[in-house]
Design a protein around this motif. Structure first.
Motif, PDB file in Angstrom:
ATOM      1  N   SER A  83       0.813  -1.223   0.000  1.00  0.00           N
ATOM      2  CA  SER A  83       0.000   0.000   0.000  1.00  0.00           C
ATOM      3  C   SER A  83       0.839   1.263   0.000  1.00  0.00           C
ATOM      4  O   SER A  83       1.986   1.276   0.443  1.00  0.00           O
ATOM      5  N   ASN A  84       0.210   2.332  -0.476  1.00  0.00           N
ATOM      6  CA  ASN A  84       0.739   3.679  -0.274  1.00  0.00           C
ATOM      7  C   ASN A  84       0.450   4.030   1.183  1.00  0.00           C
ATOM      8  O   ASN A  84      -0.623   3.731   1.700  1.00  0.00           O
ATOM      9  N   LEU A  85       1.371   4.670   1.857  1.00  0.00           N
ATOM     10  CA  LEU A  85       1.193   5.029   3.258  1.00  0.00           C
ATOM     11  C   LEU A  85       1.432   6.522   3.433  1.00  0.00           C
ATOM     12  O   LEU A  85       2.447   7.056   2.985  1.00  0.00           O
ATOM     13  N   CYS A  86       0.508   7.194   4.099  1.00  0.00           N
ATOM     14  CA  CYS A  86       0.654   8.635   4.314  1.00  0.00           C
ATOM     15  C   CYS A  86       1.752   8.911   5.346  1.00  0.00           C
ATOM     16  O   CYS A  86       2.041   8.065   6.188  1.00  0.00           O
ATOM     17  N   PRO A  87       2.341  10.088   5.313  1.00  0.00           N
ATOM     18  CA  PRO A  87       3.411  10.407   6.258  1.00  0.00           C
ATOM     19  C   PRO A  87       2.905  10.763   7.668  1.00  0.00           C
ATOM     20  O   PRO A  87       3.648  10.660   8.627  1.00  0.00           O
ATOM     21  N   ASN A  88       1.626  11.193   7.785  1.00  0.00           N
ATOM     22  CA  ASN A  88       1.090  11.610   9.082  1.00  0.00           C
ATOM     23  C   ASN A  88      -0.377  11.214   9.176  1.00  0.00           C
ATOM     24  O   ASN A  88      -1.259  11.941   8.700  1.00  0.00           O
ATOM     25  N   ARG A  89      -0.666  10.102   9.819  1.00  0.00           N
ATOM     26  CA  ARG A  89      -2.039   9.598   9.873  1.00  0.00           C
ATOM     27  C   ARG A  89      -2.976  10.491  10.678  1.00  0.00           C
ATOM     28  O   ARG A  89      -4.181  10.405  10.532  1.00  0.00           O
ATOM     29  N   ASP A  90      -2.456  11.373  11.528  1.00  0.00           N
ATOM     30  CA  ASP A  90      -3.307  12.243  12.350  1.00  0.00           C
ATOM     31  C   ASP A  90      -4.053  13.295  11.543  1.00  0.00           C
ATOM     32  O   ASP A  90      -5.013  13.884  12.036  1.00  0.00           O
ATOM     33  N   ILE A  91      -3.628  13.564  10.315  1.00  0.00           N
ATOM     34  CA  ILE A  91      -4.306  14.574   9.510  1.00  0.00           C
ATOM     35  C   ILE A  91      -5.267  13.970   8.494  1.00  0.00           C
ATOM     36  O   ILE A  91      -5.868  14.689   7.703  1.00  0.00           O
ATOM     37  N   PHE A  92      -5.434  12.644   8.551  1.00  0.00           N
ATOM     38  CA  PHE A  92      -6.360  11.950   7.659  1.00  0.00           C
ATOM     39  C   PHE A  92      -7.567  11.463   8.452  1.00  0.00           C
ATOM     40  O   PHE A  92      -7.415  10.964   9.567  1.00  0.00           O
ATOM     41  N   ALA A  93      -8.746  11.582   7.890  1.00  0.00           N
ATOM     42  CA  ALA A  93      -9.960  11.106   8.555  1.00  0.00           C
ATOM     43  C   ALA A  93     -10.062   9.583   8.473  1.00  0.00           C
ATOM     44  O   ALA A  93     -10.563   8.957   9.403  1.00  0.00           O
ATOM     45  N   PHE A  94      -9.572   9.006   7.384  1.00  0.00           N
ATOM     46  CA  PHE A  94      -9.733   7.565   7.185  1.00  0.00           C
ATOM     47  C   PHE A  94      -8.391   6.857   7.030  1.00  0.00           C
ATOM     48  O   PHE A  94      -7.498   7.326   6.333  1.00  0.00           O
ATOM     49  N   TRP A  95      -8.288   5.714   7.698  1.00  0.00           N
ATOM     50  CA  TRP A  95      -7.078   4.894   7.641  1.00  0.00           C
ATOM     51  C   TRP A  95      -7.011   4.149   6.319  1.00  0.00           C
ATOM     52  O   TRP A  95      -5.995   4.145   5.633  1.00  0.00           O
TER      53      TRP A  95
END
Length: 135
Positions: A83-95
């Motif tokens: 998967s692509n993984l975001c650098p900061n999960r706290d700024i995303f609403a969905f995992w």
């Protein structure tokens, strides 16, 4: 899933939107039969939709892209090693395409405990627990 520009699938949203009003009505009837507010309904769907329609109000950068997944919006499949993984999960609403992030889940839980009747019916969890402690 099934999105060309990051929007939610309309037919799935319609089905989910029908559930909570029916659940609330059923629980109100059960509480009436019992003669006490024993059952409460948590409307996580409406809260999730608030994240979707106004993510910045909750401190999220976006609700159209999941933190972990595949495809243009990380909306295909679950989070895997590929998967692509975001650098900061706290700024995303969905995992991933289906699940809120940990931060979003904390907001949901806080709302269940102290939220208004927009999300909790007939009352929130702290109110029913306070009433129960008086018995």
């Amino acid at each position: 899933m099934r999105s060309r520009n990051g929007e939610c699938a309309a037919e799935l949203q319609t089905a989910a939107g029908l559930f909570n009003p029916q659940l609330v009505q059923m629980l109100l009837e059960l509480n009436r039969e019992i003669g006490s507010d024993v059952f409460i309904a948590a409307n996580a769907y409406d809260l999730n939709m608030d994240f979707v329609t106004n993510p910045r109000a909750y401190g999220f950068v976006t609700s159209q892209v999941a933190c972990c997944g595949q495809g243009r919006f990380n909306g295909i499949g679950l989070c895997t090693i590929l998967s692509n993984l975001c650098p900061n999960r706290d700024i995303f609403a969905f995992w991933d395409p289906f699940h809120p992030t940990e931060r979003a889940n904390r907001i949901i839980v806080s709302t269940i405990v102290t939220g208004s009747t927009k999300y909790m019916n007939p009352m929130n969890l702290s109110t029913i627990m306070a009433m129960d402690s008086l018995v």
